[in-house]
Enzyme design. Structure first.
Site, PDB file in Angstrom:
ATOM      1  N   ALA A   1       0.759  -1.173  -0.019  1.00  7.07           N
ATOM      2  CA  ALA A   1       0.073   0.151   0.028  1.00  7.07           C
ATOM      3  C   ALA A   1       0.803   1.255   0.024  1.00  7.07           C
ATOM      4  O   ALA A   1       1.856   1.089   0.484  1.00  7.07           O
ATOM      5  CB  ALA A   1      -1.055   0.090   1.178  1.00  7.07           C
ATOM      6  N   ASP A   2       0.233   2.479  -0.661  1.00  5.16           N
ATOM      7  CA  ASP A   2       1.053   3.680  -0.370  1.00  5.16           C
ATOM      8  C   ASP A   2       0.039   4.744  -0.683  1.00  5.16           C
ATOM      9  O   ASP A   2      -0.992   4.494  -0.951  1.00  5.16           O
ATOM     10  CB  ASP A   2       1.992   3.722  -1.543  1.00  5.16           C
ATOM     11  CG  ASP A   2       2.971   4.869  -1.515  1.00  5.16           C
ATOM     12  OD1 ASP A   2       4.050   4.659  -0.617  1.00  5.16           O
ATOM     13  OD2 ASP A   2       2.900   5.805  -2.100  1.00  5.16           O
ATOM     14  N   GLN A   3       0.637   5.921  -0.048  1.00  2.00           N
ATOM     15  CA  GLN A   3      -0.485   6.781  -0.077  1.00  2.00           C
ATOM     16  C   GLN A   3       0.409   8.429  -0.608  1.00  2.00           C
ATOM     17  O   GLN A   3       1.644   8.510  -0.220  1.00  2.00           O
ATOM     18  CB  GLN A   3      -0.922   7.300   1.254  1.00  2.00           C
ATOM     19  CG  GLN A   3      -1.727   8.466   1.238  1.00  2.00           C
ATOM     20  CD  GLN A   3      -2.352   8.798   2.651  1.00  2.00           C
ATOM     21  OE1 GLN A   3      -1.398   9.182   3.474  1.00  2.00           O
ATOM     22  NE2 GLN A   3      -3.602   8.392   2.902  1.00  2.00           N
TER      23      GLN A   3
END
Length: 202
Positions: A78-80
């Protein structure tokens, strides 16, 4: 009833406490094995500048990186990213940079782009991305200094110098988007995928 139906725990390729808490609260059996990835180098090599595309790329690369080391395991990456117009933000390096980020964001609207990818044996099985629009209230220098005094080290542990699940909630007047996107994991989309794979008992 057993909720997690997988033979082995899910692997989360992240050291983010927020993401780990989201999975734990959802009753998912998992273990956290952070990806050994130079995120800035991956981004620069890709040539991508779109915040949503960058988040999706890094989520995929994180899941693939850990998946390549763990045969037959389901790995979630996951990344943001945080974008103010065309400007991409990174985690502030210290208090001075945290204050600068808050000055830039105060009184305006910025976007959070969160992405998730699931891999097994070096192959992407699922990917999704979501966005949220965040309207930060106007802040003067006294507000910023008071917030940073109270937030302490937490202000430099997240991009934008805030954590909405903590004291960062005081900085906002309007939010458009779901809570999980803001915390950096499109959880509803991930759960739907796991359900389709018959890995959840509910």
């Amino acid at each position: 009833m057993k909720l997690w139906l997988g033979k082995k725990p899910l692997v989360l390729a992240s050291q983010s406490r927020a993401r780990q808490t989201l999975l734990a609260n959802a009753g998912i059996d998992f273990e956290a094995i952070p990806a050994e990835l130079d995120e800035r180098a991956v981004q620069q090599a890709s040539g991508m500048t779109s915040p949503g595309e960058v988040a999706a790329l890094l989520a995929r690369e994180k899941s693939l990186s850990v998946s390549s080391r763990l045969p037959d395991r389901l790995v979630v990456g996951a990344d943001q990213t945080l974008a103010l117009g065309s400007r991409l933000f990174s985690k502030p390096a210290g208090r001075a940079q945290a204050a600068e980020q808050l000055r830039a964001l105060a009184g305006g609207v910025h976007e959070l782009h969160s992405a998730v990818a699931v891999a097994r044996d070096g192959k992407i099985l699922f990917a999704a991305a979501t966005s949220a629009r965040m309207t930060m209230r106007k802040l003067d220098e006294a507000d910023i200094e008071a917030y940073l005094d109270e937030a302490g080290d937490a202000a430099t542990s997240s991009v934008g110098a805030y954590q909405l699940e903590g004291l960062g909630v005081h900085l906002f007047e309007r939010i458009e988007g779901d809570y999980f996107t803001i915390l950096g994991l499109p959880l509803l989309q991930l759960l739907a995928f796991l359900r389709r794979e018959r890995l959840l008992g509910v």
